[in-house]
Design a protein around this motif. Structure first.
Motif, short mmCIF file in Angstrom:
data_model
loop_
_atom_site.label_atom_id
_atom_site.label_comp_id
_atom_site.label_asym_id
_atom_site.label_seq_id
_atom_site.Cartn_x
_atom_site.Cartn_y
_atom_site.Cartn_z
N THR A 57 0.83 -1.21 0.00
CA THR A 57 0.00 0.00 0.00
C THR A 57 0.86 1.26 0.00
O THR A 57 0.56 2.22 -0.71
CB THR A 57 -0.94 0.01 1.21
N ALA A 58 1.95 1.25 0.76
CA ALA A 58 2.82 2.42 0.85
C ALA A 58 3.48 2.75 -0.49
O ALA A 58 3.71 3.92 -0.78
CB ALA A 58 3.90 2.19 1.91
N PHE A 59 3.76 1.75 -1.30
CA PHE A 59 4.41 1.98 -2.59
C PHE A 59 3.43 2.34 -3.70
O PHE A 59 3.86 2.70 -4.79
CB PHE A 59 5.22 0.75 -3.01
N ARG A 60 2.14 2.23 -3.48
CA ARG A 60 1.16 2.56 -4.51
C ARG A 60 0.98 4.06 -4.61
O ARG A 60 0.84 4.75 -3.62
CB ARG A 60 -0.20 1.93 -4.22
N GLY A 61 0.99 4.56 -5.81
CA GLY A 61 0.75 5.99 -6.04
C GLY A 61 -0.68 6.21 -6.47
O GLY A 61 -1.46 5.27 -6.65
N SER A 62 -1.03 7.45 -6.67
CA SER A 62 -2.39 7.77 -7.11
C SER A 62 -2.56 7.56 -8.60
O SER A 62 -3.67 7.50 -9.09
CB SER A 62 -2.75 9.20 -6.72
N GLN A 63 -1.43 7.48 -9.34
CA GLN A 63 -1.48 7.24 -10.78
C GLN A 63 -0.55 6.09 -11.14
O GLN A 63 0.51 5.94 -10.54
CB GLN A 63 -1.03 8.47 -11.56
N GLU A 64 -0.94 5.34 -12.15
CA GLU A 64 -0.07 4.30 -12.68
C GLU A 64 1.05 4.96 -13.48
O GLU A 64 0.86 6.03 -14.05
CB GLU A 64 -0.87 3.34 -13.58
N PRO A 65 2.21 4.32 -13.55
CA PRO A 65 3.28 4.90 -14.35
C PRO A 65 2.89 4.94 -15.83
O PRO A 65 2.12 4.11 -16.30
CB PRO A 65 4.46 3.95 -14.12
#
Length: 85
Positions: free
Chosen positions: A66-74
């Protein structure tokens, strides 16, 4: 290392602190897996399902993924305007 971010209303807010800890690690992984999670496009949970990340402490995988997930995909534009070479 242990990194902590203060949370307000479920969203991490700065400042964060990072300090050496004597606690045992929660995950075992190599640098390619860490890099893949950091750059995005894959999760630590999916890497664990493939046997490339090992959870050493209950819930550590969920929290780290969860901590490594951003609000946008690369995103990387492709095609003739952005050649891979």
């Amino acid at each position: 290392m242990r990194k902590r971010a203060r949370e307000y209303s479920g969203a991490a807010q700065l400042p964060a602190d990072c300090a050496r800890t004597g606690a045992s690690p929660g995950l075992r992984l190599n640098s390619p897996e860490l890099g893949a999670a950091f750059l995005g496009g894959t999760t630590l949970a999916s890497l664990a399902a493939a046997g490339r990340v090992q959870e050493l402490r209950p819930d550590a995988l969920t929290h780290a993924s969860t901590a490594f997930r951003g609000s946008q995909e690369p995103f990387h534009p492709g095609g003739w305007a952005f050649p891979a070479h």
